[in-house]
Structures are given as C-alpha cells and as structure tokens.
Design a protein around this motif. Structure first.
Motif, PDB file in Angstrom:
ATOM      1  N   PRO A 191      -0.775 -44.384  32.214  1.00 32.47           N
ATOM      2  CA  PRO A 191      -2.098 -44.769  31.714  1.00 32.47           C
ATOM      3  C   PRO A 191      -3.204 -43.734  31.964  1.00 32.47           C
ATOM      4  N   ASP A 192      -3.127 -42.983  33.048  1.00 29.72           N
ATOM      5  CA  ASP A 192      -4.086 -41.889  33.251  1.00 29.72           C
ATOM      6  C   ASP A 192      -3.286 -40.627  33.592  1.00 29.72           C
ATOM      7  N   LEU A 193      -3.335 -39.642  32.709  1.00 29.76           N
ATOM      8  CA  LEU A 193      -2.515 -38.435  32.936  1.00 29.76           C
ATOM      9  C   LEU A 193      -2.993 -37.621  34.133  1.00 29.76           C
ATOM     10  N   LYS A 194      -4.176 -37.943  34.637  1.00 38.91           N
ATOM     11  CA  LYS A 194      -4.657 -37.205  35.817  1.00 38.91           C
ATOM     12  C   LYS A 194      -4.072 -37.768  37.116  1.00 38.91           C
ATOM     13  N   ALA A 195      -3.259 -38.808  37.016  1.00 40.89           N
ATOM     14  CA  ALA A 195      -2.638 -39.368  38.216  1.00 40.89           C
ATOM     15  C   ALA A 195      -1.473 -38.464  38.635  1.00 40.89           C
ATOM     16  N   GLY A 196      -1.790 -37.422  39.361  1.00 39.05           N
ATOM     17  CA  GLY A 196      -0.762 -36.466  39.801  1.00 39.05           C
ATOM     18  C   GLY A 196      -0.353 -36.746  41.238  1.00 39.05           C
ATOM     19  N   CYS A 197       0.190 -35.748  41.902  1.00 38.71           N
ATOM     20  CA  CYS A 197       0.575 -35.900  43.316  1.00 38.71           C
ATOM     21  C   CYS A 197       0.338 -34.556  43.979  1.00 38.71           C
ATOM     22  N   SER A 198      -0.489 -34.571  45.032  1.00 36.83           N
ATOM     23  CA  SER A 198      -0.830 -33.297  45.683  1.00 36.83           C
ATOM     24  C   SER A 198       0.415 -32.646  46.301  1.00 36.83           C
ATOM     25  N   MET A 199       1.367 -33.461  46.727  1.00 38.13           N
ATOM     26  CA  MET A 199       2.583 -32.871  47.298  1.00 38.13           C
ATOM     27  C   MET A 199       3.401 -32.153  46.217  1.00 38.13           C
ATOM     28  N   ALA A 200       3.587 -32.817  45.084  1.00 41.57           N
ATOM     29  CA  ALA A 200       4.364 -32.191  44.001  1.00 41.57           C
ATOM     30  C   ALA A 200       3.700 -30.873  43.578  1.00 41.57           C
ATOM     31  N   ASP A 201       2.369 -30.841  43.603  1.00 47.56           N
ATOM     32  CA  ASP A 201       1.650 -29.618  43.206  1.00 47.56           C
ATOM     33  C   ASP A 201       1.885 -28.458  44.185  1.00 47.56           C
ATOM     34  N   MET A 202       2.378 -28.766  45.381  1.00 46.44           N
ATOM     35  CA  MET A 202       2.595 -27.699  46.369  1.00 46.44           C
ATOM     36  C   MET A 202       3.881 -26.914  46.103  1.00 46.44           C
ATOM     37  N   ALA A 203       4.690 -27.381  45.158  1.00 44.68           N
ATOM     38  CA  ALA A 203       5.926 -26.643  44.854  1.00 44.68           C
ATOM     39  C   ALA A 203       5.903 -26.200  43.396  1.00 44.68           C
ATOM     40  N   ASN A 242      -3.781 -49.884  22.817  1.00 40.76           N
ATOM     41  CA  ASN A 242      -3.392 -48.829  21.868  1.00 40.76           C
ATOM     42  C   ASN A 242      -1.963 -49.034  21.391  1.00 40.76           C
ATOM     43  N   LEU A 243      -1.085 -49.373  22.325  1.00 38.28           N
ATOM     44  CA  LEU A 243       0.323 -49.626  21.948  1.00 38.28           C
ATOM     45  C   LEU A 243       0.408 -50.767  20.942  1.00 38.28           C
ATOM     46  N   ARG A 244      -0.360 -51.787  21.205  1.00 32.98           N
ATOM     47  CA  ARG A 244      -0.364 -52.954  20.327  1.00 32.98           C
ATOM     48  C   ARG A 244      -0.827 -52.581  18.919  1.00 32.98           C
ATOM     49  N   GLU A 245      -1.709 -51.579  18.858  1.00 39.23           N
ATOM     50  CA  GLU A 245      -2.204 -51.106  17.553  1.00 39.23           C
ATOM     51  C   GLU A 245      -1.297 -50.037  16.948  1.00 39.23           C
ATOM     52  N   GLY A 246      -0.188 -49.750  17.615  1.00 35.26           N
ATOM     53  CA  GLY A 246       0.759 -48.782  17.064  1.00 35.26           C
ATOM     54  C   GLY A 246       0.529 -47.355  17.504  1.00 35.26           C
ATOM     55  N   ARG A 247      -0.313 -47.161  18.534  1.00 30.71           N
ATOM     56  CA  ARG A 247      -0.543 -45.797  19.031  1.00 30.71           C
ATOM     57  C   ARG A 247      -0.037 -45.689  20.469  1.00 30.71           C
ATOM     58  N   ALA A 248       0.864 -44.748  20.695  1.00 29.94           N
ATOM     59  CA  ALA A 248       1.351 -44.515  22.054  1.00 29.94           C
ATOM     60  C   ALA A 248       0.505 -43.396  22.659  1.00 29.94           C
ATOM     61  N   VAL A 249      -0.434 -43.757  23.530  1.00 31.55           N
ATOM     62  CA  VAL A 249      -1.306 -42.736  24.129  1.00 31.55           C
ATOM     63  C   VAL A 249      -0.782 -42.343  25.507  1.00 31.55           C
ATOM     64  N   ASN A 250      -1.097 -41.139  25.909  1.00 34.41           N
ATOM     65  CA  ASN A 250      -0.720 -40.628  27.238  1.00 34.41           C
ATOM     66  C   ASN A 250       0.791 -40.697  27.496  1.00 34.41           C
ATOM     67  N   CYS A 251       1.558 -40.298  26.487  1.00 32.82           N
ATOM     68  CA  CYS A 251       3.006 -40.207  26.691  1.00 32.82           C
ATOM     69  C   CYS A 251       3.321 -39.018  27.596  1.00 32.82           C
ATOM     70  N   VAL A 252       4.287 -39.199  28.460  1.00 30.30           N
ATOM     71  CA  VAL A 252       4.760 -38.089  29.290  1.00 30.30           C
ATOM     72  C   VAL A 252       6.078 -37.638  28.688  1.00 30.30           C
ATOM     73  N   SER A 253       6.141 -36.364  28.363  1.00 31.77           N
ATOM     74  CA  SER A 253       7.322 -35.888  27.663  1.00 31.77           C
ATOM     75  C   SER A 253       7.798 -34.564  28.278  1.00 31.77           C
ATOM     76  N   VAL A 254       8.946 -34.612  28.889  1.00 34.97           N
ATOM     77  CA  VAL A 254       9.491 -33.416  29.549  1.00 34.97           C
ATOM     78  C   VAL A 254      10.121 -32.524  28.474  1.00 34.97           C
ATOM     79  N   PRO A 255       9.807 -31.219  28.466  1.00 33.47           N
ATOM     80  CA  PRO A 255      10.367 -30.346  27.432  1.00 33.47           C
ATOM     81  C   PRO A 255      11.897 -30.352  27.442  1.00 33.47           C
ATOM     82  N   GLU A 256      12.477 -30.250  26.247  1.00 28.21           N
ATOM     83  CA  GLU A 256      13.937 -30.317  26.098  1.00 28.21           C
ATOM     84  C   GLU A 256      14.665 -29.323  27.001  1.00 28.21           C
TER      85      GLU A 256
END
Ligand code: 13P
Ligand code: SF4
Length: 365
Positions: free
Chosen positions: A100-112, A334-348
């Motif tokens: 729901p919020d793409l800014k929800a990161g993790c400071s530990m993950a950012d250290m690597a 948004n999903l209910r209206e047919g829009r998937a916002v803030n999808c997380v998609s790992v590159p192939e």
C-alpha cells in the motif's frame, strides 16, 4: 481489470477521512473483492491495519501463506518492501502483489547493497574456493537473494535461522551471513560456534576491514548490518526490569544485540514470542524486546499476565508504520475500480535465482 501498475500517491480525501469512515470503506472494498483478494499482515503493523489481515504472521509464516494463497489474484501485503518482493517472487503467474505504501522499506535491508555483496562474495571465493555458503536473512533485497540463490545458498528468517545454518554447515565449512550481524551471531553462538570464529564484514572498508588471520579462522562471516528497532534494546534495560519487576522473564528477538540476548531468559522469533507468552500460566510477568505494536497487542491479548516492553519506551518500526488505513483503503478501492496501484514487481532476471534461494528456505526443516 486493467491491471495498471503505477507508483501511486495518496489522494487528499483519504488523508482527510476519519478512521471510522476509512474502516467502513475498507470493509466494503474487501467484501466486494471477495476471494480475489488476500491481505497479509506482519505482526508489527498498527492495530487499525492488522485487523483487516486475512492472515497475520512473522516473515516466515507470511512467506508460506503468500506462497499457499493461490486463489487470490491480488496479495495486498501490509508489511515492508522486502516482504512484498518475496511474495512477488513466490506468487503464481496470475497473481499481483501490492504494497500500500511503496516507501515502506527496511533500514536493515538497505544496509546490504547487492554490488557490495557481490564484491564480498568474490573476495571470499578467492580466499576459500568452494568453502562458503551464503545465507541471506529474508530482510534483504531480491538482488541479494538472487546472488545467494546462484551461489548455492538459502534465505532464512528469524524463525528458521538455526535450521538454515545447520543446512549450510552440512554442505560447506563456512557461512557468509547477510545482512543482520546480530541474528547471525546470536544464532551461531547458540549452536556452539565461539565468537573468535566469527568476523564482521564491513562493506565500506577494504577487504571488509577483516585481518587475513581472523578471516582464515572464521567459520561465520557476518555482514555489518542491523535493525534500527531491535538494536535500541540495551543490557541496562534487562538489569532495570529485573530490579523493578520481581519474577519477570525477559524474552527478546534475535535481532537484538548479543549482550542483550545473553542477559535475557529466552530468545525467539516473533511467532515464538507470541506462542511463549500465550502458553505461559496466568500471573506470569514478561518483558519483551521487540517492536512495540506487537508488545501492545500481546498485553491486550493476555490480560491475566503482565506484558511490558523491555525498554520502557516505544521501539517502533517507522517503515512498517507507513502502512496506515488511508493507504490500505486507497489501494483496495483502486483495486475495486480495476486499477492495481503500487504493485511490487521483481525483474525477471532476478526472479529465478532469488526463487531458488526462497524455495530452499521453504524446504529446510
Ligand atoms: P520476524 O518477522 O522474522 O520475526 O522478523 C522481525 C522483523 O524484523 C521483520 O522485519
Ligand atoms: Fe527492518 Fe527492523 Fe523494521 Fe524489521 S523491524 S522491517 S528489520 S527496520
């Protein structure tokens, strides 16, 4: 369903709506989306968000539930970015994962950073060809997981770190543990590996800042990374609570510092903490060293026991906290209206190798 993917921003009306209004709208959107939606919630989420989760759990349980939830087309992850990435790697082709919020990161993950991890791996391979297994804590980027997958290693969580280290030592004599030095040290020490057989690799220093003779002796190479929440607990907090609360038992998460874990009565992952307190007899007293939303709920859910935060101050995960009711409501409407916002998609190009590492984790018992 148009399946749009946009790094959306919250519209003003969501930020201005009352909590009751938003809760009602979330209920309605959830009901309309039915079985096509599954909401996963990490135990550190706020109360007003976690109550809408179909499944709540720690990182291990949620990755298993995410992998098992094949009916839903959309997985809305109330957690942080690396968790949503892991769900995206494990999802079925017809599914999408939303944070729901793409800014929800993790400071530990950012250290690597994955480039730093590659450099470290190359140096270790040169020093000890074929002798090192990489393990990455799930709190890491998909790119780091992919490196680990390619090099024969596994992902772990705090719930299965010991099993993962055993798995690794059954194959090769040394382990590179990324990115939480505390989880790595606490787990390895509990398994009988002495501290002088562990070194800390600082990615910002030449050769990790490790002297050659220390590296030669090392069975565990710990990445220099930590959790900004759990490292706030200090040994003095354990001393103080023991003085102030007679009979208290101290139970801490393994992301806490070694000195804290050594002074505690028990150490365990989030699920273990919940289970242990829940199974204890009425009248038990607990001081818990973990994120404060979880501690607050444990206190509410165990009214016949005393449940306190070990530190006495609110140790809160600021990034988990970003997932609030306005963002959840916005994503669902948004999903209910047919829009998937803030999808997380790992590159192939990252997905297959990262999946290898996650699948290894899910198969280790
Ligand atoms: P677990 O969910 O594995 O207990 O980890 C805690 C944590 O810090 C999540 O980011
Ligand atoms: Fe990252 Fe710590 Fe927050 Fe977990 S609690 S998401 S490790 S910062």
């Amino acid at each position: 369903m148009t399946g749009l993917t946009a790094p959306g921003t919250l519209e003003r009306e969501y930020a201005e709506a009352t909590e009751e209004e938003l809760a009602e709208r979330v209920r309605e959107a959830k009901a309309a989306l039915g079985k096509g939606l599954v909401i996963l919630g990490h135990h550190y989420q706020r109360d007003e968000v976690i109550r809408f989760a179909d499944f709540r759990g720690d990182s291990l349980k949620l990755s298993q539930q995410g992998a098992a939830a094949r009916d839903a087309s959309f997985i809305v992850f109330c957690g942080v970015h690396f968790m949503a990435e892991s769900a995206d790697i494990l999802r079925a082709p017809h599914q999408r994962v939303i944070l729901p919020d793409l800014k929800a990161g993790c400071s530990m993950a950012d250290m690597a950073d994955s480039d730093h991890a590659e450099e470290c791996w190359d140096e270790l391979e040169e020093a000890f060809p074929g002798e090192v297994t990489p393990i990455t804590y799930i709190n890491s980027t998909a790119a780091v997981k992919a490196l680990v997958g390619r090099e024969g290693g596994t992902v772990c969580t705090s719930g299965n770190a010991e099993a993962s280290l055993r798995w690794a030592f059954a194959r090769r004599p040394r382990v590179l543990f990324i990115p939480d030095e505390h989880l790595g040290r606490n787990t390895a020490f509990r398994m009988g590996i002495p501290l002088d057989e562990m070194v800390v690799w600082d990615p910002w220093r030449p050769h990790g800042g490790v002297a050659p003779e220390s590296l030669r002796r090392a069975r565990v190479i710990l990445w220099k990374g930590c959790c900004s929440v759990h490292t706030r607990f200090a040994p003095e907090h354990v001393d103080r609570v023991r003085e102030q609360v007679p009979g208290v038992q101290v139970l801490v998460h393994p992301e806490c510092r070694f000195e804290v874990v050594q002074k505690a009565d028990q150490v365990g992952s989030t699920e273990t903490i919940i289970r242990t307190v829940g199974a204890s007899p009425a009248g038990s007293r607990w001081a818990i060293g973990t994120e404060h939303h979880l501690v607050g709920r444990l206190a509410q859910e165990n009214p016949d026991k005393t449940v306190l935060s070990l530190s006495g101050i609110a140790c809160q995960c600021a990034t988990m906290y970003r997932i609030d009711l306005p963002h959840l409501c916005w994503a669902l409407e948004n999903l209910r209206e047919g829009r998937a916002v803030n999808c997380v998609s790992v590159p192939e190009e990252t997905r297959a190798a990262a999946r290898l590492a996650l699948d290894r984790m899910l198969s280790i018992r």
